[in-house]
Design a protein around this motif. Sequence first.
Motif, PDB file in Angstrom:
ATOM      1  N   GLU A  65       0.865  -1.274  -0.051  1.00 37.02           N
ATOM      2  CA  GLU A  65       0.006   0.150  -0.146  1.00 37.02           C
ATOM      3  C   GLU A  65       0.954   1.211  -0.075  1.00 37.02           C
ATOM      4  O   GLU A  65       0.489   2.230  -0.476  1.00 37.02           O
ATOM      5  CB  GLU A  65      -1.009   0.123   1.103  1.00 37.02           C
ATOM      6  CG  GLU A  65      -2.019  -1.010   1.050  1.00 37.02           C
ATOM      7  CD  GLU A  65      -2.841  -1.088   2.485  1.00 37.02           C
ATOM      8  OE1 GLU A  65      -2.592  -0.354   3.384  1.00 37.02           O
ATOM      9  OE2 GLU A  65      -4.032  -2.021   2.314  1.00 37.02           O
ATOM     10  N   ASP A 122       1.280  -4.120  -7.287  1.00 36.26           N
ATOM     11  CA  ASP A 122       0.143  -4.620  -7.471  1.00 36.26           C
ATOM     12  C   ASP A 122      -0.055  -5.469  -8.753  1.00 36.26           C
ATOM     13  O   ASP A 122      -0.479  -5.095  -9.562  1.00 36.26           O
ATOM     14  CB  ASP A 122      -0.951  -3.515  -7.360  1.00 36.26           C
ATOM     15  CG  ASP A 122      -2.471  -4.079  -7.307  1.00 36.26           C
ATOM     16  OD1 ASP A 122      -2.607  -5.436  -7.063  1.00 36.26           O
ATOM     17  OD2 ASP A 122      -3.470  -3.302  -7.400  1.00 36.26           O
ATOM     18  N   ASN A 165      -2.632  -7.291  -9.345  1.00 38.89           N
ATOM     19  CA  ASN A 165      -3.666  -7.366  -9.672  1.00 38.89           C
ATOM     20  C   ASN A 165      -4.123  -6.360 -11.206  1.00 38.89           C
ATOM     21  O   ASN A 165      -5.015  -6.692 -12.080  1.00 38.89           O
ATOM     22  CB  ASN A 165      -5.171  -6.980  -8.746  1.00 38.89           C
ATOM     23  CG  ASN A 165      -6.303  -7.565  -9.191  1.00 38.89           C
ATOM     24  OD1 ASN A 165      -6.433  -8.836  -9.727  1.00 38.89           O
ATOM     25  ND2 ASN A 165      -7.324  -6.731  -8.720  1.00 38.89           N
ATOM     26  N   GLU A 166      -3.084  -5.331 -11.241  1.00 41.85           N
ATOM     27  CA  GLU A 166      -3.301  -4.476 -12.204  1.00 41.85           C
ATOM     28  C   GLU A 166      -2.703  -4.954 -13.493  1.00 41.85           C
ATOM     29  O   GLU A 166      -3.083  -4.401 -14.893  1.00 41.85           O
ATOM     30  CB  GLU A 166      -2.410  -3.022 -11.956  1.00 41.85           C
ATOM     31  CG  GLU A 166      -2.931  -2.432 -10.944  1.00 41.85           C
ATOM     32  CD  GLU A 166      -2.065  -1.071 -10.588  1.00 41.85           C
ATOM     33  OE1 GLU A 166      -1.174  -0.762 -11.373  1.00 41.85           O
ATOM     34  OE2 GLU A 166      -2.028  -0.300  -9.622  1.00 41.85           O
ATOM     35  N   HIS A 195      -6.196  -5.698  -3.908  1.00 38.48           N
ATOM     36  CA  HIS A 195      -5.030  -5.625  -4.352  1.00 38.48           C
ATOM     37  C   HIS A 195      -4.083  -6.904  -4.262  1.00 38.48           C
ATOM     38  O   HIS A 195      -4.461  -7.675  -3.277  1.00 38.48           O
ATOM     39  CB  HIS A 195      -3.946  -4.284  -3.913  1.00 38.48           C
ATOM     40  CG  HIS A 195      -4.682  -3.244  -3.923  1.00 38.48           C
ATOM     41  ND1 HIS A 195      -4.565  -2.353  -5.193  1.00 38.48           N
ATOM     42  CD2 HIS A 195      -5.191  -2.002  -3.022  1.00 38.48           C
ATOM     43  CE1 HIS A 195      -5.192  -1.285  -5.155  1.00 38.48           C
ATOM     44  NE2 HIS A 195      -5.691  -1.013  -3.906  1.00 38.48           N
ATOM     45  N   TYR A 241      -0.430  -7.845  -3.573  1.00 41.70           N
ATOM     46  CA  TYR A 241       1.042  -7.477  -3.491  1.00 41.70           C
ATOM     47  C   TYR A 241       2.365  -8.504  -3.534  1.00 41.70           C
ATOM     48  O   TYR A 241       3.205  -8.493  -3.675  1.00 41.70           O
ATOM     49  CB  TYR A 241       1.189  -6.562  -2.409  1.00 41.70           C
ATOM     50  CG  TYR A 241       0.517  -5.269  -2.411  1.00 41.70           C
ATOM     51  CD1 TYR A 241       0.828  -4.499  -3.520  1.00 41.70           C
ATOM     52  CD2 TYR A 241      -0.625  -4.996  -1.512  1.00 41.70           C
ATOM     53  CE1 TYR A 241      -0.019  -3.416  -3.700  1.00 41.70           C
ATOM     54  CE2 TYR A 241      -1.293  -3.799  -1.888  1.00 41.70           C
ATOM     55  CZ  TYR A 241      -1.148  -2.929  -2.802  1.00 41.70           C
ATOM     56  OH  TYR A 241      -1.656  -1.936  -2.695  1.00 41.70           O
TER      57      TYR A 241
END
Length: 574
Positions: free
Chosen positions: A140, A146, A148-149, A177, A179
Amino acid sequence: MKRKFKKSVAMLLAASMAIAITACGSSTGETVNSGSAATNEAAKEEAGGSGKVTVNETGYPITSEEITVTLAGPMPSGLEDWTQVADIEEYATRLGIRLDCDFYETDWGTQLTLMVAGDELPDMLAGCSMNVSDVNEWGEEGYFLDLNEYIDLMPNLQAYFEKYPELEAFCTTSDGHIYGLPKLRVDMTDRLTRSFINKQWLENLGLSMPTSIDEYYDVLVAFKEQDANGNGDPNDEVPLLFTSDEGGYSAIEKTLLDSFGIHTSDINYILQADESGKVELAHTGEKYKEYLRFLNKLYKEGLMEQEAFTITGDEITTRQQNEIYGSFGCGSAPFVMANKDISYDANWLGLAGLSSEFNKDRNASISSPVQNSILVAVNGKVENPEAMARFIDYFYTEEGMLSATKGYDGVTFDMVDDELLGTKVPQMRVPEGYTSGEEYRYKGAILNEALNLVEKNIDRQAMFDSSREVLQKPEFVAEYGWAARVIDAFKADGVNGIDAYPVVSYTAEEVKERGDIQKDITTYLKQARAQFITGELDLDKDWDTYVSTLEQMNLGRLLEIEQAAYDRYTKVID
């Protein structure tokens, strides 16, 4: 994103380490085959990977030109020189990813903290066993990428998310997210409890394999009273090896807990969720109380190890070599416990799925496939994030999985026919200078465990798919030992697999509040368990005080935290 890492502890560590290095003149024993940040950047320039490259969305190689990826982590088990590992060149040739590794033999946790505090993370961390809450907090703050992007570039990972939703639930934050990624164990053999009963003793006394807790009790009584080992001394047998948690020998407790309808992977802190999704601590329930009553009965009647809470691993090995135990659980295998070869496992049968008045069905717990830590994470400022996403996704392909555990067909191993399994399995090569295929595997073929995101073995899968008739063949047991016995017990008529309480993740705030409460309660639970079993505490007279003590230790707040974590887990699963 602005870096906001809280450095108070980290900088103290950094300062103390700087003093130590200055005083000693070097950091001997910490880094092996590593280079400075400048050296690594130079390596990138030489490899042509210093800037953005074209990333192929499908197929291999991943990149239009070879790039160098810096990687750090704890030293892989058995590895001596990562530059000599075959996978390094194979990844570069096949994928366009050349790894430049920096492994630490000691103090990995401290090194990781210093990297984050100094904003000096490599492109990738691997084999790390990092706390998921730490990874999410640092993610964060921008330290980790991330994933997921870039999930559209990771179809193989997505497929595993669909097949194992608990994997996605564990590594996904409440706001979506990802990580870091944990190791996933898909081999059922490694998810089953390794509990055993002495086959030779059963045969000596003409006894059948127990299928209920009452039958198991009767067998233990017979082992104690009827000279089960046949040496003429009816007093030298210990029917049940039961320990606190020494060396993994407490695995038998999971099997016994199953019989009381309590399915868990952690005997010391047992969470259960009822049909409505309410999380409870099993240690305060009636089923657990009756479970303790059963163990107290075994202890009083001399049917279990009388030094259960003081015996050491070395003492257990010595006693096992003298053939005095009739039943036990372990984290390894009977032959390992007795310091013998694998053929010794033929003397034991797997034990699973005992029924009882509290659990009419023959249920056997299956541990979560998700390991409770993050194995791999990517630097949030990595130059080629798309390439890193595809590189990680590669290890969710069949070839990638095998590369992380064995290497490559025709390079580090050859596929050979296994007549017992009826399939082809990888057989490691033994190049000159190595004494065995296993030595070559971890020294010269792979980065042992570092990139093993999916634990999947062809031979184990074939074994699990085998019939009981095949599993029980003497030649099969002689070759595969404990694994054949454990699978056979799980496949017995009437035995059902039940998922144990899942591995869940906590927010940073939850970790801070949960830590001391959970630690204190677990310590008290272990202490009380021993006292109830040995009779120091009376289950009828002292139970209410025991439960009241737990409530005073803030159990209510702890369960609120556990409920929140479980609810987030089920939200992703559902």
